[in-house]
Design a protein around this motif. Structure first.
Motif, PDB file in Angstrom:
ATOM      1  N   TRP A 182       6.040  -5.600   8.912  1.00 12.28           N
ATOM      2  CA  TRP A 182       5.175  -4.561   9.445  1.00 12.28           C
ATOM      3  C   TRP A 182       5.571  -3.243   8.780  1.00 12.28           C
ATOM      4  CZ3 TRP A 182       4.778  -3.821  15.482  1.00 12.28           C
ATOM      5  CH2 TRP A 182       3.803  -2.865  15.758  1.00 12.28           C
ATOM      6  N   CYS A 183       4.607  -2.575   8.136  1.00 15.36           N
ATOM      7  CA  CYS A 183       4.878  -1.281   7.525  1.00 15.36           C
ATOM      8  C   CYS A 183       4.732  -0.189   8.578  1.00 15.36           C
ATOM      9  CB  CYS A 183       3.918  -1.016   6.365  1.00 15.36           C
ATOM     10  SG  CYS A 183       4.097   0.655   5.702  1.00 15.36           S
ATOM     11  N   HIS A 184       5.802   0.550   8.814  1.00 14.88           N
ATOM     12  CA  HIS A 184       5.755   1.590   9.843  1.00 14.88           C
ATOM     13  C   HIS A 184       5.042   2.853   9.363  1.00 14.88           C
ATOM     14  CE1 HIS A 184       9.344  -0.220  12.282  1.00 14.88           C
ATOM     15  NE2 HIS A 184       8.300  -1.012  12.210  1.00 14.88           N
ATOM     16  N   HIS A 185       4.634   2.866   8.094  1.00 11.38           N
ATOM     17  CA  HIS A 185       3.967   4.068   7.575  1.00 11.38           C
ATOM     18  C   HIS A 185       2.453   3.946   7.581  1.00 11.38           C
ATOM     19  CE1 HIS A 185       7.840   5.664   6.475  1.00 11.38           C
ATOM     20  NE2 HIS A 185       8.144   4.450   6.063  1.00 11.38           N
ATOM     21  N   CYS A 186       1.937   2.753   7.257  1.00 12.96           N
ATOM     22  CA  CYS A 186       0.480   2.607   7.226  1.00 12.96           C
ATOM     23  C   CYS A 186      -0.005   1.568   8.230  1.00 12.96           C
ATOM     24  CB  CYS A 186       0.007   2.228   5.827  1.00 12.96           C
ATOM     25  SG  CYS A 186       0.423   0.541   5.364  1.00 12.96           S
ATOM     26  N   GLY A 187       0.918   0.865   8.873  1.00 13.89           N
ATOM     27  CA  GLY A 187       0.515  -0.119   9.875  1.00 13.89           C
ATOM     28  C   GLY A 187       0.193  -1.494   9.295  1.00 13.89           C
TER      29      GLY A 187
ATOM     30  N   ARG B  71       0.804  -1.219   0.000  1.00 12.82           N
ATOM     31  CA  ARG B  71       0.000   0.000   0.000  1.00 12.82           C
ATOM     32  C   ARG B  71       0.838   1.272   0.000  1.00 12.82           C
ATOM     33  NH1 ARG B  71      -3.428   0.006   4.849  1.00 12.82           N
ATOM     34  NH2 ARG B  71      -4.986   1.031   3.569  1.00 12.82           N
ATOM     35  N   CYS B  72       2.166   1.157   0.213  1.00 16.28           N
ATOM     36  CA  CYS B  72       3.001   2.354   0.318  1.00 16.28           C
ATOM     37  C   CYS B  72       4.239   2.217  -0.556  1.00 16.28           C
ATOM     38  CB  CYS B  72       3.496   2.562   1.754  1.00 16.28           C
ATOM     39  SG  CYS B  72       2.216   2.712   2.981  1.00 16.28           S
ATOM     40  N   ASP B  73       4.884   3.342  -0.825  1.00 16.76           N
ATOM     41  CA  ASP B  73       6.213   3.311  -1.429  1.00 16.76           C
ATOM     42  C   ASP B  73       7.229   3.122  -0.314  1.00 16.76           C
ATOM     43  OD1 ASP B  73       5.257   3.683  -3.945  1.00 16.76           O
ATOM     44  OD2 ASP B  73       5.488   5.856  -3.911  1.00 16.76           O
TER      45      ASP B  73
HETATM   46 ZN    ZN Z   1       2.417   0.715   4.223  1.00 23.31          ZN
END
Ligand code: ZN
Ligand code: ADP
Ligand code: ZN
Length: 736
Positions: A466-471, A451-453
Motif C-alpha cells: 500500500w502506497c501511503h502517498h498516493c493510496g 506511480r510515486c518515488d
Molecule cells: Zn504511490
C-alpha cells in the motif's frame, strides 16, 4: 451610466474577481444585502453565489449584464465581518474569492438549498431516569454514563453531544428510551451550563494571572501565547475564560487540531459548559454540521469547538478565540485553499476586535518570534498543575545494541520494571503498517510504487502492499514479480509488526495499538482509549496520533523508538517538528501522582539538537533553532510562497515554472523578492505526476504580497499553464 443597481457577486469558480449582475426583477432592494445567496447565470448553467455589494458601478457593457435570480435568504447568511475575513483570506492566500466563500458554507447551503430549521434531535432525562442514575447499576456502565451526561442538562442534549461525551451509543439510547428513562426532545443549543457539573479547581496564581491578563484587554484585540508545559492547566484557563465570556454575553470560538483525537478535551468543554457548545468537525454528517453552523450563526450556540475550517463559522457576538496546540500542522490546509487557521484566527480577532489566545506546550517558532517582536504577549505556565512533576528524558544509544523487536536492552528492562509495578507503558513509532518495504532476497526487487518515488508499505493483516502517498494498492505477491523467487522479506518495521514482536516479548501485557489502521472504524479509537484508561491494556503502541492531548494518568514510561528520521531531513522544519513531537509525547508520561520517564532511542546520541532538548528543554532548543533560522534568513525571519506545478511529462512542469519565473522578474522592484528554482519537489513523482516548484522568499512580507497579486493573475494566462496543474502556497509548511 444610469444609476441602476449592480450586484457584485462572489461565484464559486476558479477565477479571480467578482461578477456583476443586474438585480432580479420585482425584488425589494432592501432584501439585497451583502451576505445573502443568489442563483446567478454562469457560463451555460446557474450557480449559487453570495452577494458582496450592491452599487451602480460596473465595467461591463449593458449587453453583457445578466440578471440575477431572487435572493435565497431573507437575511444575510454571512455578516459583513464574516465577509471581510473571507475577503482578506482570499487575497492573502491568493485563492478565488467565490471558492473561499462557498467553502465556508455548509454543503447544502453552498448548493443553494434552504437552511434546515429543525433543531438537532436529542434526549433528556425523565424522573425515572434520575432515579435509575441514583440507584447506580454497576453492571451497565455505559447506560450509567449516558444518564450521567444528561443529568446536568434539564433541556436535554443533542445526539452528537451525547456521542461526544460517552462515545457512539445509538443502541443504548434506544434501550434507555424503551425503559422510559430518557425521552426524545429538541434540546436547546442555548441551554444553561450545568452549575453543579464539574466543579472547576481554584486556579493557581499563574493561571489566574493569565486569565486576568486576557480579560483586561476588554472587548478589544490582543494576541496572547499561552505557553505552558503539558499538564500545566492550559485547558482550565480556556474553560475559565470561556465561562467568563458567556457570562458577558459573548460567543467563543475554540479551534483544536483534530477533534476525533481529543475526545477528552471535548468532554471537558461539554461537561463544564453544557448544551451551549456546538461541535464542528469532520466526523459529523452534513446535516449535523449545518445545524451546528446555523446555531452559531443565529447566536444559539455560544461556544463553537471545531477543527481548522471552523475558523470561518459566523459568530455574531464573538468575544474570544482560542487555538489549542497552536503549533500543530493540521491547522494548515495542505490542498486547494491553503490557509492557516491559526493565522486566520489572529486576523479574525483583529477584525472582530477581540482577544485571541494561542496555547501550546511546544509553541511554534513563528509564535515565539511574534512574542519577541512584541506582537503577542506571552503568558507562561511553568509547572504542572497539582502534584505531577516533569518527566525525566534520557537517550538510549542504539549503536551496536542487540535489538529485540526494535527495542534496545535498557528500554526492554524499563518496560519490564514498569509493567511489574502495575503501571502502563507507551511506545511510539511513527510508521504504520507492518514494514515500510518488501525486498526480494534473490534479486533485490523492492516494492516500489509504480506511480510515486516511494516504496509501498506492507500491511500483513490485509495482505496488501500500500502506497501511503498516493493510496495505490496491490495484493502482496506470493513470489517475486521479477525473478519468481519465493524469498520476499519485509525490511524495517511499522506498528503492525511491532505489535506482534511486543506480544512475544511481553506476553502477559495486553497491547492497544493506536494508528490510522486500527482506528478507521467509527468508535474504535474511543474503545481503545477507554481500555487504556480502565487499565485493560498495559502496553500502548502508536503513531503520532498518541502524541495529541491524551491524558493517561497511569502511563509512567514512554519509549520513542526512532527519532533519527527527523534529525537528518532535507526539510528545515523537521528539527522543530521532532522537538515538538518528543516534548509532546514525553508530556503523556506521569501526569498524575507518579513521576514519568522518557527513553529516546537514537543512533546519534551526541547530536546537538537532542542534547539541548534533553538537558535544557524545548525552549532552549527553540532559541537555538531560531538563531539558526535568523542566520540563514529562513522563516520566521523571511516570508515564503511556493508555486507548485505537476504534469504527466516532467518538462512541462519545468517549462511552466520557468515561464512563471520570467513573468515574476519584471514585477519585482530591486531584488526585494528572491526567486529560487525551479527545482524538482522532494518527492519528484507522485501519483504518476512529475512535480517541481519555484520558491519565492522576501524579507518583507509586503514586498512578497505586492508581487503575488499581479503575478498569480497573469499565471493563468501563460501558454505553459494549460498542460500543468499548478497551485500557490503562501507561508508553506511543507515542501512536498
Ligand atoms: Zn504511490
Ligand atoms: P493542559 O491543558 O495544560 O495539558 P490541563 O488543563 O488538562 O492541562 O490540566 C492538567 C490536569 O491538572 C488536569 O487533570 C486538570 O484538572 C488539573 N488542573 C488544572 N488546573 C488545576 C488547578 N488549578 N488545581 C488543580 N488541578 C488542576
Ligand atoms: Zn526477485
Amino acid at each position: 451610466m444610469s444609476d441602476r443597481l449592480i450586484l457584485h457577486v462572489a461565484v464559486p469558480a476558479p477565477l479571480f474577481g467578482t461578477f456583476d449582475y443586474l438585480p432580479p426583477r420585482e425584488v425589494d432592494p432592501a432584501l439585497l444585502q451583502p451576505g445573502v445567496r443568489l442563483l446567478v447565470p454562469f457560463g451555460r448553467g446557474k450557480r449559487c453565489g453570495v452577494l458582496l455589494q450592491a452599487d451602480t458601478r460596473t465595467e461591463l457593457a449593458d449587453a453583457r449584464l445578466k440578471r440575477a435570480g431572487p435572493p435565497l435568504d431573507d437575511a444575510p447568511l454571512l455578516q459583513t465581518g464574516d465577509l471581510e475575513l473571507l475577503r482578506w483570506a482570499a487575497r492573502y492566500y491568493q485563492h478565488p474569492l467565490g471558492e473561499v466563500i462557498a467553502g465556508a458554507l455548509p454543503v447544502r447551503l453552498r448548493k443553494g438549498k434552504p437552511p434546515v430549521h429543525d433543531r438537532p434531535e436529542g434526549y433528556r432525562l425523565t424522573e425515572e431516569g434520575r432515579n435509575a442514575l441514583a440507584a447506580a447499576n454497576p453492571r451497565a456502565p455505559r447506560q450509567q454514563a449516558v444518564l450521567q451526561a444528561l443529568a446536568p442538562c434539564p433541556d436535554g442534549l443533542g445526539r452528537t453531544q451525547i456521542y461526544a461525551a460517552v462515545g457512539e451509543c445509538a443502541a443504548i439510547l434506544r434501550t434507555l428510551a424503551g425503559k422510559g428513562w430518557i425521552v426524545p426532545c429538541h434540546p436547546s443549543p442555548a441551554a444553561p451550563a450545568d452549575p453543579g457539573g464539574d466543579a472547576p479547581p481554584p486556579l493557581y496564581p499563574e493561571q489566574q494571572a493569565a486569565v486576568d491578563r486576557v480579560l483586561a484587554v476588554g472587548p478589544a484585540y490582543g494576541a496572547f501565547l499561552l505557553d505552558g508545559v503539558t499538564g500545566s492547566g492550559k485547558t482550565e484557563v480556556y474553560l475559565t475564560l470561556a465561562r467568563r465570556m458567556l457570562e458577558q454575553g459573548r460567543q467563543v470560538l475554540v479551534l483544536v487540531p483534530e477533534i476525533g483525537l481529543t475526545p477528552q478535551l471535548m468532554r471537558r468543554f461539554l461537561r463544564r459548559l453544557g448544551g451551549q457548545v456546538a461541535l464542528l468537525h469532520s466526523g459529523l454528517n452534513e446535516g449535523q454540521r449545518e445545524r451546528a453552523w446555523m446555531a452559531a450563526r443565529n447566536g444559539e450556540a455560544r461556544v463553537v469547538l471545531g477543527t481548522r475550517s471552523a475558523v470561518f463559522t459566523p459568530l455574531p457576538e464573538l468575544g474570544l478565540i482560542i487555538v489549542d496546540e497552536e503549533h500543530d500542522l493540521s491547522f494548515k490546509q495542505q490542498e486547494g485553499f491553503r490557509y492557516s487557521a491559526r493565522d486566520l484566527a489572529v486576523m479574525r480577532a483583529r477584525l472582530s476586535e477581540c482577544p485571541v489566545l494561542l496555547g501550546s506546550a511546544t509553541p511554534s517558532l513563528e509564535s515565539l518570534h511574534n512574542v519577541d517582536a512584541g506582537r503577542y504577549h506571552r503568558l507562561h505556565l511553568a509547572r504542572r498543575a497539582g502534584a505531577a512533576g516533569m518527566p525525566r528524558l534520557q537517550l538510549v544509544d542504539l549503536r551496536a545494541a542487540p535489538l529485540r523487536g526494535g527495542l534496545a536492552p535498557p528500554l526492554i528492562r524499563k518496560v519490564e520494571e514498569t509493567l511489574e509495578a502495575g503501571e502502563q507503558v507507551m511506545l511510539f513509532l511513527n510508521r504504520r503498517g507492518y514494514a515500510p518495504v518488501v525486498i526480494c532476497h534473490a534479486c533485490g526487487w523492492t516494492s516500489r510504487c509504480p506511480r510515486c518515488d516511494a516504496n509501498m508499505t506492507l500491511h500483513l493483516g490485509s495482505q496488501l502492499l500500500w502506497c501511503h502517498h498516493c493510496g495505490h494498492q496491490r495484493r502482496l505477491p506470493p513470489a517475486c514479480p521479477e525473478c519468481g523467487g519465493a524469498d520476499l522479506r519485509p525490511l524495517g518495521q511499522g506498528t503492525e509488526r511491532l505489535e506482534g514482536l511486543l506480544g512475544d516479548l511481553f506476553p502477559r501485557a495486553p497491547i492497544a495499538r493506536i494508528d490510522r489502521d486500527t482506528t478507521r472504524r467509527k468508535g474504535a479509537l474511543g474503545q481503545l482509549l477507554d481500555g487504556v484508561r480502565n487499565q485493560r491494556y498495559r502496553l500502548l503502541l502508536g503513531t503520532q496520533m498518541l502524541a495529541k492531548g491524551h491524558h493517561f494518568p497511569n502511563v509512567t514510561l514512554v519509549g520513542i523508538l526512532d527519532v533519527d528520521q527527523g534529525l537528518f531531513s532535507a526539510d528545515y522544519r523537521a528539527a522543530e517538528r521532532m522537538a515538538q513531537l518528543i516534548t509532546q509525547v514525553a508530556g503523556r508520561a506521569g501526569r498524575a501522582q507518579k513521576a514519568g520517564q522518557v527513553l529516546i532511542q537514537t543512533h546519534h546520541p551526541e547530536h546537538p539538537l537532542l542534547q539541548t532538548l534533553i538537558h535544557e528543554g524545548y525552549h532552549a532548543f527553540a532559541e537555538q533553532a531560531l538563531g539558526e533560522r535568523r542566520e540563514t534568513r529562513l522563516p520566521p525571519y523571511s516570508h515564503q510562497a511556493l508555486l507548485r506545478a505537476e504534469a504527466v511529462q516532467p518538462e512541462l512542469a519545468e517549462r511552466f515554472l520557468e515561464a512563471a519565473s520570467a513573468a515574476a522578474r519584471p514585477l519585482v522592484p530591486a531584488q526585494t523578492v528572491e526567486i529560487l528554482g525551479p527545482v524538482p519537489a522532494p518527492m519528484a513523482r507522485r501519483a504518476g505526476h512529475h512535480r517541481a516548484h519555484l520558491l519565492l522568499q522576501a524579507t518583507e512580507r509586503a514586498s512578497l504580497h505586492a508581487l503575488l497579486t499581479p503575478w498569480i493573475q497573469c499565471l493563468a494566462g501563460l501558454d505553459a499553464a494549460r498542460r500543468v496543474r499548478w497551485s500557490i502556497d503562501v507561508d508553506p509548511q511543507e515542501m512536498y
